[in-house]
Write an enzyme that holds these catalytic residues in place. Structure first.
Site, PDB file in Angstrom:
ATOM      1  N   SER A 110       0.797  -1.240   0.000  1.00  0.00           N
ATOM      2  CA  SER A 110       0.000   0.000   0.000  1.00  0.00           C
ATOM      3  C   SER A 110       0.823   1.281   0.000  1.00  0.00           C
ATOM      4  CB  SER A 110      -0.953   0.012   1.194  1.00  0.00           C
ATOM      5  OG  SER A 110      -2.097  -0.772   0.921  1.00  0.00           O
ATOM      6  N   LYS A 149       0.143   3.897  -2.630  1.00  0.00           N
ATOM      7  CA  LYS A 149      -0.813   5.005  -2.524  1.00  0.00           C
ATOM      8  C   LYS A 149      -0.138   6.363  -2.357  1.00  0.00           C
ATOM      9  CE  LYS A 149      -4.559   2.076  -0.766  1.00  0.00           C
ATOM     10  NZ  LYS A 149      -4.028   0.832  -0.213  1.00  0.00           N
ATOM     11  N   SER A 171      -5.932   3.736   4.523  1.00  0.00           N
ATOM     12  CA  SER A 171      -5.356   3.018   3.385  1.00  0.00           C
ATOM     13  C   SER A 171      -6.442   2.354   2.545  1.00  0.00           C
ATOM     14  CB  SER A 171      -4.354   1.961   3.864  1.00  0.00           C
ATOM     15  OG  SER A 171      -3.566   1.486   2.793  1.00  0.00           O
TER      16      SER A 171
END
Length: 365
Positions: free
Chosen positions: A42, A45, A102
């Site tokens: 993640s 991102k 997230s």
């Protein structure tokens, strides 16, 4: 960018890759296998948020714009805020969901809102990565969910973080430990996946990551005084380990280095000539403060060099990049910044150009 330390000074051998950089200059203070291509989970991102912030900065998107959730976005697994198909949230709420929780569903919804599809957004994101000169990153999605060929490196992730942190508003989101969505209907509690926000003094971001393939990852940032550092960890065995090692790297940086402002944002460093422009000469100013980072008590000597683009032609708008400034310590570049036009330069009228030519010819004689 040259490493200013060796792996022997920090015991982080248990992770796959790591780096510590100064967020302003990009100088590398410590690195370990920092160019190895690995799944970023993640931390992807950070790139997603970077493009969102660029859209807002360039006026193509506003914080209060409403984003409608598609069936594809609503169907995303992993970390999510359980968006329903057709549900609407503002850009601000979506960024909050991505930054704190997230949220994969919010990431896809924003990608579709900006580019029409996740695929088109990813193409734009990879083009941005190419422009930044990052060689070890290729994204296949906006969430970081495991996918063949979806890779980055500690160095590249630190540089993406450096770019994102230019937008000072982002840490208001990434630095929030908790918040709420749907407060007026069905309150949904967001808790930051980055526990360093509470445990490490000055920490205000930036992004965690975990998949079974990537293991525990973290791009962390903290600011103390005028110095902001970014640390990146790939492949720790636990969230506790990634936090502990990130803190050790940040401690190393704050204990051994100091940040000095070479020039402030808005300082005029050159006067540029604009062909057929009115005015013909315009000031160029720094777009961001120009800082250097050095070892404590080093007191090094620096040389600043300014370069201006050739053949600038009107019209040029205020804020357009017209040159660069580079700071050197000996032969090593330690910082650089962009020079932008201080005000608009319009195309001169025929009579202005005639008068200008006549004056030059008259005084030449």
């Amino acid at each position: 960018m040259v490493s200013q330390s060796s792996a022997a000074e920090l015991n982080i051998d248990n992770v796959k890759s790591a780096i510590l950089v100064d967020a302003d200059s990009g100088m590398v203070l410590f690195e370990q296998k920092s160019n190895e291509e690995l799944p970023p989970a993640s931390m992807t991102k950070i790139g997603t948020l970077l493009l969102i912030m660029e859209e807002i900065d360039q006026g193509r998107l506003s914080w209060e714009d409403e984003v409608t959730t598609s069936s594809e976005a609503a169907g995303m697994g992993g970390s999510q805020v359980y968006l329903k198909q057709g549900e609407k949230m503002t850009v601000k709420e979506m960024v909050k969901a991505i930054s704190i929780a997230s949220a994969n569903d919010a990431s896809v919804a924003m990608a579709e809102h900006i580019s029409g599809s996740e695929e088109a957004f990813v193409k734009k994101l990879n083009e941005k990565i190419d422009r930044l000169g990052l060689k070890n990153t290729q994204f296949k999605n906006v969430t970081g969910l495991s996918e063949s060929g979806h890779v980055s490196s500690a160095f590249d992730m630190a540089m993406l973080a450096k770019e994102l942190l230019k937008y000072e508003e982002i840490t208001a989101f990434t630095g929030s430990y908790d918040d709420y969505l749907r407060q007026d209907t069905d309150p949904f509690w967001l808790v930051n996946t980055n526990k360093m926000i509470k445990s490490y003094p000055g920490a205000d971001g930036l992004k965690t990551g975990y998949t079974s393939e990537a293991k525990y990852c973290l791009t962390a940032t903290a600011k103390r005084g005028e110095m902001r550092l970014v640390s990146v960890i790939f492949g720790a065995e636990s969230s506790k380990e990634r936090n502990q090692l990130s803190a050790e790297m940040l401690n190393f940086g704050f204990a051994n280095y100091v940040s000095e402002t070479f020039n402030k944002k808005g300082d005029i460093l050159a006067e540029v000539s604009v062909d057929k422009g009115t005015p013909e000469k315009v000031h160029a100013e720094l777009s961001q403060s120009l800082k250097v980072i050095e070892k404590k008590n080093e007191h090094a000597e620096y040389i600043r060099k300014v370069s201006i683009k050739k053949h600038l032609k009107a019209p040029i708008q205020k804020g357009d990049v017209v040159g660069e400034v580079h700071v050197y310590k000996g032969d090593m570049e330690v910082s650089k910044g962009l020079l932008v036009l201080k005000k608009d330069t319009n195309r001169a009228t025929w009579s202005e150009l005639f008068t200008r030519t006549w004056k030059k010819s008259f005084f030449a004689n």
